[in-house]
Design an enzyme around this catalytic site. Structure first.
Site, PDB file in Angstrom:
ATOM      1  N   TYR A 159      69.421  -5.334  10.688  1.00  0.00           N
ATOM      2  CA  TYR A 159      68.496  -6.081  11.554  1.00  0.00           C
ATOM      3  C   TYR A 159      69.043  -7.479  11.835  1.00  0.00           C
ATOM      4  O   TYR A 159      68.991  -7.970  12.959  1.00  0.00           O
ATOM      5  CB  TYR A 159      67.128  -6.178  10.886  1.00  0.00           C
ATOM      6  CG  TYR A 159      66.069  -6.775  11.779  1.00  0.00           C
ATOM      7  CD1 TYR A 159      65.241  -5.956  12.548  1.00  0.00           C
ATOM      8  CD2 TYR A 159      65.896  -8.161  11.874  1.00  0.00           C
ATOM      9  CE1 TYR A 159      64.279  -6.495  13.379  1.00  0.00           C
ATOM     10  CE2 TYR A 159      64.938  -8.705  12.714  1.00  0.00           C
ATOM     11  CZ  TYR A 159      64.134  -7.872  13.464  1.00  0.00           C
ATOM     12  OH  TYR A 159      63.193  -8.404  14.291  1.00  0.00           O
TER      13      TYR A 159
ATOM     14  N   PHE B  33      69.894 -11.989  43.148  1.00  0.00           N
ATOM     15  CA  PHE B  33      69.636 -10.556  43.037  1.00  0.00           C
ATOM     16  C   PHE B  33      68.131 -10.384  42.837  1.00  0.00           C
ATOM     17  O   PHE B  33      67.461 -11.290  42.386  1.00  0.00           O
ATOM     18  CB  PHE B  33      70.430  -9.958  41.861  1.00  0.00           C
ATOM     19  CG  PHE B  33      70.138  -8.512  41.671  1.00  0.00           C
ATOM     20  CD1 PHE B  33      70.534  -7.582  42.616  1.00  0.00           C
ATOM     21  CD2 PHE B  33      69.413  -8.057  40.570  1.00  0.00           C
ATOM     22  CE1 PHE B  33      70.217  -6.239  42.472  1.00  0.00           C
ATOM     23  CE2 PHE B  33      69.101  -6.710  40.416  1.00  0.00           C
ATOM     24  CZ  PHE B  33      69.497  -5.801  41.362  1.00  0.00           C
ATOM     25  N   ASP B  34      67.580  -9.183  43.154  1.00  0.00           N
ATOM     26  CA  ASP B  34      66.105  -9.074  43.165  1.00  0.00           C
ATOM     27  C   ASP B  34      65.423  -9.312  41.820  1.00  0.00           C
ATOM     28  O   ASP B  34      64.371  -9.916  41.776  1.00  0.00           O
ATOM     29  CB  ASP B  34      65.569  -7.807  43.848  1.00  0.00           C
ATOM     30  CG  ASP B  34      66.414  -6.584  43.672  1.00  0.00           C
ATOM     31  OD1 ASP B  34      67.618  -6.747  43.481  1.00  0.00           O
ATOM     32  OD2 ASP B  34      65.893  -5.475  43.739  1.00  0.00           O
TER      33      ASP B  34
ATOM     34  N   ASP C  68      75.443 -15.806  37.361  1.00  0.00           N
ATOM     35  CA  ASP C  68      74.909 -14.464  37.211  1.00  0.00           C
ATOM     36  C   ASP C  68      76.117 -13.549  37.415  1.00  0.00           C
ATOM     37  O   ASP C  68      76.447 -13.168  38.525  1.00  0.00           O
ATOM     38  CB  ASP C  68      73.815 -14.233  38.262  1.00  0.00           C
ATOM     39  CG  ASP C  68      73.267 -12.813  38.219  1.00  0.00           C
ATOM     40  OD1 ASP C  68      73.692 -12.036  37.334  1.00  0.00           O
ATOM     41  OD2 ASP C  68      72.425 -12.481  39.067  1.00  0.00           O
TER      42      ASP C  68
ATOM     43  N   ALA D  59      77.321 -10.408  36.489  1.00  0.00           N
ATOM     44  CA  ALA D  59      77.371  -8.966  36.184  1.00  0.00           C
ATOM     45  C   ALA D  59      78.724  -8.366  36.572  1.00  0.00           C
ATOM     46  O   ALA D  59      79.235  -7.483  35.906  1.00  0.00           O
ATOM     47  CB  ALA D  59      76.247  -8.240  36.918  1.00  0.00           C
TER      48      ALA D  59
ATOM     49  N   LYS E 100      77.436  -3.391  34.245  1.00  0.00           N
ATOM     50  CA  LYS E 100      78.413  -3.343  35.345  1.00  0.00           C
ATOM     51  C   LYS E 100      79.808  -3.555  34.737  1.00  0.00           C
ATOM     52  O   LYS E 100      80.368  -2.633  34.178  1.00  0.00           O
ATOM     53  CB  LYS E 100      78.088  -4.403  36.402  1.00  0.00           C
ATOM     54  CG  LYS E 100      76.886  -4.050  37.288  1.00  0.00           C
ATOM     55  CD  LYS E 100      75.577  -4.337  36.652  1.00  0.00           C
ATOM     56  CE  LYS E 100      74.419  -4.277  37.604  1.00  0.00           C
ATOM     57  NZ  LYS E 100      73.140  -4.424  36.908  1.00  0.00           N
TER      58      LYS E 100
ATOM     59  N   HIS F 155      59.157  -0.074  46.281  1.00  0.00           N
ATOM     60  CA  HIS F 155      60.176   0.931  46.598  1.00  0.00           C
ATOM     61  C   HIS F 155      60.364   1.962  45.493  1.00  0.00           C
ATOM     62  O   HIS F 155      60.773   3.077  45.759  1.00  0.00           O
ATOM     63  CB  HIS F 155      61.513   0.246  46.919  1.00  0.00           C
ATOM     64  CG  HIS F 155      61.991  -0.696  45.866  1.00  0.00           C
ATOM     65  ND1 HIS F 155      61.345  -1.880  45.585  1.00  0.00           N
ATOM     66  CD2 HIS F 155      63.033  -0.629  45.003  1.00  0.00           C
ATOM     67  CE1 HIS F 155      61.980  -2.500  44.602  1.00  0.00           C
ATOM     68  NE2 HIS F 155      63.008  -1.759  44.232  1.00  0.00           N
TER      69      HIS F 155
HETATM   70  N1  F0G Z   1      72.180  -9.653  38.425  1.00  0.00           N
HETATM   71  C1  F0G Z   1      72.848  -8.890  39.307  1.00  0.00           C
HETATM   72  C2  F0G Z   1      73.824  -9.527  40.236  1.00  0.00           C
HETATM   73  C3  F0G Z   1      72.607  -7.507  39.358  1.00  0.00           C
HETATM   74  O1  F0G Z   1      73.267  -6.764  40.246  1.00  0.00           O
HETATM   75  C4  F0G Z   1      71.675  -6.945  38.461  1.00  0.00           C
HETATM   76  C5  F0G Z   1      71.385  -5.512  38.488  1.00  0.00           C
HETATM   77  C6  F0G Z   1      71.019  -7.784  37.555  1.00  0.00           C
HETATM   78  C7  F0G Z   1      71.291  -9.140  37.572  1.00  0.00           C
HETATM   79  C8  F0G Z   1      69.996  -7.260  36.595  1.00  0.00           C
HETATM   80  O2  F0G Z   1      70.616  -6.588  35.558  1.00  0.00           O
HETATM   81  O3  F0G Z   1      69.777  -4.241  35.801  1.00  0.00           O
HETATM   82  O4  F0G Z   1      70.922  -5.016  33.717  1.00  0.00           O
HETATM   83  O5  F0G Z   1      68.651  -5.807  34.253  1.00  0.00           O
HETATM   84  N2  F0G Z   1      71.723  -4.743  39.418  1.00  0.00           N
HETATM   85  C9  F0G Z   1      71.550  -3.302  39.489  1.00  0.00           C
HETATM   86  C10 F0G Z   1      71.953  -2.810  40.854  1.00  0.00           C
HETATM   87  C11 F0G Z   1      70.225  -2.808  39.051  1.00  0.00           C
HETATM   88  O6  F0G Z   1      71.703  -1.627  41.146  1.00  0.00           O
HETATM   89  O7  F0G Z   1      72.543  -3.562  41.623  1.00  0.00           O
HETATM   90  P1  F0G Z   1      69.959  -5.344  34.808  1.00  0.00           P
END
Ligand code: F0G
Length: 459
Positions: free
Chosen positions: A72, A125-126, A216, A218, A259, A451
């Site tokens: 843990y 990103f969303d 950010d 990824a 990613k 969506h």
């Molecule tokens: N930032 C970026 C640029 C992303 O593309 C994503 C996720 C996240 C943050 C969030 O990360 O999914 O691990 O919580 N993108 C995926 C996509 C979901 O399909 O582009 P996460």
């Protein structure tokens, strides 16, 4: 078409995928209320919904899983993971999280101590946007205009418009800017990269106004590879060196390791040197993700991530990775299909506004094209457009997205060029019958994140 490198790996384990008939796909789509998120993945032949967590791990990663220490607190796997991330970033403080949005939910509210603040990004990103808004701040996107001209080549379409960013800082006052977020690569713009020059300029701006600069990242390794290929002075540098310079410019690194970390689940927060901020992040991590040495992950996940982060920077891997995307992009462009050009790092973005000018934005042209592609060949893409944007909270009206994309995201180390040939043929085939594609209306519209669970029907 140019040359494309063959995969720098061979296949050791296979997962059967099923081809279905058109009739079966019609039934699946109907049962899923014309929403591809509601289709069982077994009914999908080639799944390009996302490149997130859908790639193949290497035998080194699978072997590392067996070494997971599931303690843990103070797990050996954490220390191995921490050492790797420190060596890549040069940052002092590392916290694992269950995925990217886990990192966002810990960090973004801490940067937003009061209401009325703003985050400025090349493009949020969303999930990042959602966490900015949940923290009570507003999200402003400042990508360069070249990003909107999809046909014209620009080496770094993901760049921040520095002048615009500066104008917003002056307009809202530096004290009210909670942070500047550089999304690398810029996912929503097409997986388009950001240049080192641009990152340097944004960093200078952030420093001048004492605003924290967040990466950010990824897809930081894909971004670094584009810099190596396209930016003068970086041709001879390694991905590690390029990435290190990128990290030197930012203060906080948030990553969805699903990613470029080459894992099925995982994320992280890295903080350059702000001890007090790290301590508040640790406390919040305990509440939302887990004890800060596991952050919502199993010890074995940390092991796989430590290996994956290094593999994700391997140049042979990256060259093939970006070539796969370019291969699909060039096939589509050659056939006259409108796409974001040049293609980015993880996906081909198809402009459905141009494919279906007869479908208005609030009848969701990209969603309709995605459905048509599924019916044609069992290929699943995803809509990034007005469906995803939802409604204006004040007016209740559908928001019109500047783009109606069908994103074809390519999972890492998963499909072959032959699969991409099938995808290309299917897209070309629906393009030839595009006048027949019809718009969609809601049968059921969820109040948020519509969506994912919406039920749609054809007009
Ligand atoms: N930032 C970026 C640029 C992303 O593309 C994503 C996720 C996240 C943050 C969030 O990360 O999914 O691990 O919580 N993108 C995926 C996509 C979901 O399909 O582009 P996460």
């Amino acid at each position: 078409m140019g040359n494309f490198v063959a995969p720098p790996y061979r296949i050791k384990m296979v997962e059967p995928i099923k081809q279905t008939t058109r009739k079966e796909r019609e039934k699946y789509l109907k049962e899923a209320y014309n929403n591809l998120f509601l289709i069982p993945s077994e009914a999908v032949y080639i799944d390009l919904l996302t490149d997130s967590g859908t790639g193949a791990m290497s035998h080194f990663q699978w072997a590392a899983l067996m070494q997971g220490d599931e303690a843990y607190a103070g797990s050996r796997s954490f220390y191995r993971f921490e050492k790797t991330v420190k060596s890549i970033t040069g940052y002092q403080y590392i916290i694992p999280t269950h995925q990217g949005r886990g990192a966002e939910q810990v960090v973004l509210p801490l940067l937003t101590p009061r209401s009325g603040m703003y985050f400025i990004s090349n493009m949020h990103f969303d999930t990042t946007r959602a966490h900015v808004e949940l923290a009570g701040a507003r999200a402003i996107d400042c990508v360069i205009d070249a990003c909107f001209d999809i046909d014209t080549y620009h080496p770094f379409k993901g760049n921040m418009d520095v002048e615009k960013c500066l104008a917003y800082i002056k307009k809202y006052k530096a004290d009210n800017i909670a942070g500047i977020i550089m999304t690398l690569t810029n996912n929503s713009a097409g997986g388009e990269p950001v240049s080192m020059k641009n990152l340097r300029a944004v960093s200078a701006l952030a420093k001048k106004y004492h605003i924290p600069l967040i990466m950010d990242g990824a897809r930081f390794a894909e971004n670094a590879f584009f810099i190596k290929q396209r930016e003068a002075g970086y041709e001879q540098k390694s991905i590690r060196e390029i990435a290190r310079e990128m990290f030197d410019y930012t203060d906080i690194f948030l990553m969805s390791a699903k990613k470029d970390g080459l894992v099925n689940i995982g994320g992280l927060i890295a903080i350059k040197n702000d001890t007090a901020f790290f301590q508040t992040c640790q406390v919040r991590t305990v509440a939302y993700e887990g004890f800060p040495t596991y952050g919502g992950l199993a010890g074995r996940d940390l092991e796989a991530m430590a290996v994956g982060l290094k593999e994700g920077m391997n140049e042979h891997y990256l060259r093939h990775r970006l070539d796969q995307v370019r291969y699909l992009a060039e096939k589509l462009k050659h056939a006259g299909i409108p796409i974001q050009y040049p293609s980015g790092g993880h996906a081909v973005f198809v402009d459905c506004k141009r494919i279906c000018p007869h479908i208005p934005f609030d009848r969701f042209p990209a969603q309709s094209v995605c459905n048509a592609l599924y019916l044609e060949a069992g290929v699943r893409g995803v809509e990034i457009g007005s469906m995803l944007l939802g409604r204006d909270p004040e007016t209740g009206q559908n928001i019109e997205s500047p783009f109606e994309w069908m994103r074809l995201a390519i999972p890492r180390r998963t499909y072959t060029y032959a699969h991409l040939d099938i995808v290309a043929q299917a897209v070309i085939s629906i393009y030839e019958k595009r006048e027949k594609i019809k718009g969609l209306i809601f049968e059921y519209e969820p109040p948020v994140l519509r969506h994912f669970t919406a039920r749609m029907k054809y007009e």
